[in-house]
Scaffold this motif. Structure first.
Motif, mmCIF file in Angstrom:
data_model
loop_
_atom_site.group_PDB
_atom_site.id
_atom_site.type_symbol
_atom_site.label_atom_id
_atom_site.label_comp_id
_atom_site.label_asym_id
_atom_site.label_seq_id
_atom_site.Cartn_x
_atom_site.Cartn_y
_atom_site.Cartn_z
ATOM 1 N N HIS A 50 0.820 -1.215 0.000
ATOM 2 C CA HIS A 50 0.000 0.000 0.000
ATOM 3 C C HIS A 50 0.856 1.269 0.000
ATOM 4 C CE1 HIS A 50 -4.192 -0.884 -0.201
ATOM 5 N NE2 HIS A 50 -4.129 -1.794 0.739
ATOM 6 N N GLN A 51 2.048 1.174 -0.528
ATOM 7 C CA GLN A 51 2.938 2.327 -0.590
ATOM 8 C C GLN A 51 3.614 2.391 -1.952
ATOM 9 O OE1 GLN A 51 5.826 2.399 2.596
ATOM 10 N NE2 GLN A 51 4.401 1.446 4.022
ATOM 11 N N ILE A 52 3.828 3.613 -2.409
ATOM 12 C CA ILE A 52 4.623 3.843 -3.605
ATOM 13 C C ILE A 52 5.843 4.638 -3.158
ATOM 14 C CG2 ILE A 52 4.716 4.840 -5.917
ATOM 15 C CD1 ILE A 52 1.659 4.665 -5.981
ATOM 16 N N PRO A 53 7.033 4.111 -3.341
ATOM 17 C CA PRO A 53 8.225 4.877 -2.952
ATOM 18 C C PRO A 53 8.208 6.265 -3.583
ATOM 19 C CG PRO A 53 8.806 2.631 -3.544
ATOM 20 C CD PRO A 53 7.366 2.786 -3.891
ATOM 21 N N ASP A 54 8.832 7.235 -2.916
ATOM 22 C CA ASP A 54 8.786 8.603 -3.420
ATOM 23 C C ASP A 54 9.853 8.877 -4.463
ATOM 24 O OD1 ASP A 54 11.099 8.821 -1.926
ATOM 25 O OD2 ASP A 54 10.167 9.948 -0.294
ATOM 26 N N HIS A 55 10.636 7.844 -4.820
ATOM 27 C CA HIS A 55 11.651 8.041 -5.837
ATOM 28 C C HIS A 55 11.938 6.728 -6.561
ATOM 29 C CE1 HIS A 55 13.975 6.912 -2.148
ATOM 30 N NE2 HIS A 55 14.528 6.089 -3.007
ATOM 31 N N TYR A 56 12.641 6.839 -7.643
ATOM 32 C CA TYR A 56 13.101 5.681 -8.417
ATOM 33 C C TYR A 56 13.918 4.746 -7.520
ATOM 34 C CZ TYR A 56 16.179 3.278 -11.811
ATOM 35 O OH TYR A 56 16.881 2.368 -12.535
ATOM 36 N N MET A 57 13.686 3.421 -7.664
ATOM 37 C CA MET A 57 14.519 2.443 -6.956
ATOM 38 C C MET A 57 15.158 1.507 -7.979
ATOM 39 S SD MET A 57 12.909 1.493 -3.266
ATOM 40 C CE MET A 57 11.608 0.392 -3.798
ATOM 41 N N PRO A 58 16.462 1.341 -7.938
ATOM 42 C CA PRO A 58 17.163 0.569 -8.966
ATOM 43 C C PRO A 58 16.986 -0.940 -8.846
ATOM 44 C CG PRO A 58 18.713 1.307 -7.290
ATOM 45 C CD PRO A 58 17.395 1.938 -6.951
ATOM 46 N N ILE A 59 16.443 -1.410 -7.737
ATOM 47 C CA ILE A 59 16.282 -2.844 -7.521
ATOM 48 C C ILE A 59 14.902 -3.291 -8.003
ATOM 49 C CG2 ILE A 59 17.839 -2.781 -5.526
ATOM 50 C CD1 ILE A 59 15.315 -2.968 -3.759
ATOM 51 N N PRO A 60 14.684 -4.601 -8.179
ATOM 52 C CA PRO A 60 13.350 -5.084 -8.551
ATOM 53 C C PRO A 60 12.374 -4.921 -7.378
ATOM 54 C CG PRO A 60 15.057 -6.722 -9.024
ATOM 55 C CD PRO A 60 15.678 -5.686 -8.146
#
Length: 478
Positions: A299-309
């Motif tokens: 139920h969360q969307i990270p606030d930035h790009y994440m390089p991992i899967p």
């Protein structure tokens, strides 16, 4: 006082969510798999982007939270309701007796698979067993299972097998949700000690034979799922408090509360799973290390790009489990969520809960159909793309890219909002031969460089013939 309390509660919730989100994005301990077959499967999974999760079990009959009302913790999501709510022992007995009435006569997984495929979903994760221990597959380890219910006389009573087969026939990647804790088996909640919380009712170190018996039970059930249910792509394990004590992250509040070691030997489980299903993705949720092939913020969307899967798991409505009156998110919001997640390099696993009869809410089918109409036009900006860490989110614009030469700019439009006539996008380095078009229209748009930004003009003619959309997509080819 009420207003002051609400304000303080809002501050507390906001602080908690920020803290949780921080922990969800701290993946310094992520370990990329080394097995070539697992790496290939992980890349395939990252390409499909959009999946379906289904929570379904005994709890659906009462229209209550999945499993958690059995848990004797003083938490809002563990609240008991109904005539037995004041007596936990009577409540558990009544809950488990739901097995005698579970009869989903409308069960037709082909209908779900067709609707999900039409929506653009490409993988499925189905709850074979939740924390309550009730098995939606024909396990040999317990009689607490769907095939020992009134539905057991139905030729399709081995529900998990039927679900996996129906979705596999539509070309889906297939995943088995499996709860590591099991609140029904006497080897986890031992009847000698009443449970105090979600953990075993005994100390595993004091009763090692009891814990070994639970480990064997868990291993055997997972081995069954990997042996007898066709090609399996994902083993999606829930119940992150069942973990080695050494793996606890003390910066995460709920992990600090885990009282003792609950090591179930994931190395042995994963090894056997991959012997039976080469390339199997193992997702031991929240337990950082070699058995968490991708991470799953809930139920969360990270606030930035994440390089991992990574994958956000989220409900289409308000509840993971079936409730009679659902509050479904709009198709616009769901498409915006999908685009935002993909732009940050993630997948979306969207949960829809079947009813006790064995079907979705009619409104859920409507949402899937609406999403599908958008995907059919704009799917190339979603599938087989990766998030864009260089351009980043710019106002209502989010970005994905495919290879070195193609960028997709996705405009998350408000209700009734047309694509702006004059568009400016920063951080794009384009040479003069670059082409920009609006997906769904063949003509190239005029563009220039203006103060370090790409300025795109949308003609009045094109704007008029472009129907109102949930999100508009520019294709930029270098």
């Amino acid at each position: 006082m009420k207003k002051s309390f609400s304000f303080l509660l809002t501050l507390l919730i906001t602080h908690t969510l920020v803290a949780q989100q921080h922990s969800e994005q701290n993946h310094s301990k992520y370990m990329a798999p080394s097995d070539p077959q697992v790496k290939q499967k992980l890349s395939q999974w990252q390409n499909v982007k959009f999946g379906l999760l289904m929570h379904w079990g005994l709890y659906s009959q009462w229209g209550i939270v999945e499993s958690w009302s059995l848990c004797p913790e003083d938490e809002g999501w563990c609240e008991r309701k109904g005539p037995y709510k004041d007596n936990w022992f009577e409540y558990k007995k009544a809950y488990e007796n739901l097995q005698s009435t579970f009869n989903p006569t409308q069960f037709a997984p082909e209908k779900w698979a067709a609707a999900a495929k039409n929506a653009g979903m490409k993988y499925v994760v189905f709850t074979t067993k939740h924390h309550d221990g009730f098995c939606m597959f024909d396990t040999k380890q317990t009689d607490y299972k769907i095939t020992k219910s009134p539905f057991g006389s139905n030729p399709r009573s081995n529900i998990a097998k039927e679900v996996f087969g129906a979705f596999r026939n539509e070309g889906f990647m297939v995943g088995a949700y499996f709860s590591k804790p099991d609140w029904h088996t006497n080897d986890y909640w031992w009847s000698y000690f009443p449970p105090k919380d979600r953990n075993p009712s005994y100390h595993p170190a004091k009763y090692p034979q009891k814990w070994e018996s639970f480990k064997k039970f868990t291993y055997n059930q997972i081995e069954e799922l990997m042996s007898d249910y066709g090609k399996m792509d994902i083993l999606w394990l829930d119940g992150g408090w069942v973990r080695p004590f050494s793996s606890i992250d003390t910066t995460v509040s709920w992990q600090k509360a885990i009282p003792f070691d609950q090591d179930i030997d994931m190395a042995r489980i994963a090894k056997r799973g991959r012997e039976l299903q080469p390339g199997l993705l193992v997702v031991d949720r929240t337990v950082s290390g070699e058995f968490e092939n991708y991470v799953t913020p809930e139920h969360q969307i990270p606030d930035h790009y994440m390089p991992i899967p990574w994958e956000t798991c989220m409900t289409m409505g308000d509840s993971w489990s079936y409730i009679p009156k659902e509050n479904f998110k709009s198709a616009r919001k769901l498409i915006h969520i999908l685009a935002d997640i993909v732009s940050k390099n993630g997948n979306l696993l969207l949960n829809i809960a079947p009813s006790p009869d064995g079907d979705f809410h009619a409104e859920a089918y409507q949402r899937l159909e609406e999403i599908g109409k958008w995907i059919k036009v704009n799917g190339e900006a979603i599938y087989e793309t990766r998030g864009d860490n260089e351009v980043g989110k710019q106002g209502k614009w989010v970005f994905t890219h495919k290879g070195a030469n193609t960028t997709y700019a996705i405009y998350l439009a408000d209700e009734g909002e047309a694509l702006p006539a004059n568009i400016e996008i920063g951080k794009l380095n384009l040479d003069k031969t670059a082409k920009i078009s609006l997906i769904g229209n063949p003509e190239n748009l005029k563009w220039t460089m203006k103060e370090g930004k790409v300025a795109v003009q949308v003609s009045e003619k094109l704007a008029k013939k472009t129907p109102n959309s949930y999100a508009y997509v520019l294709k930029i080819t270098k």
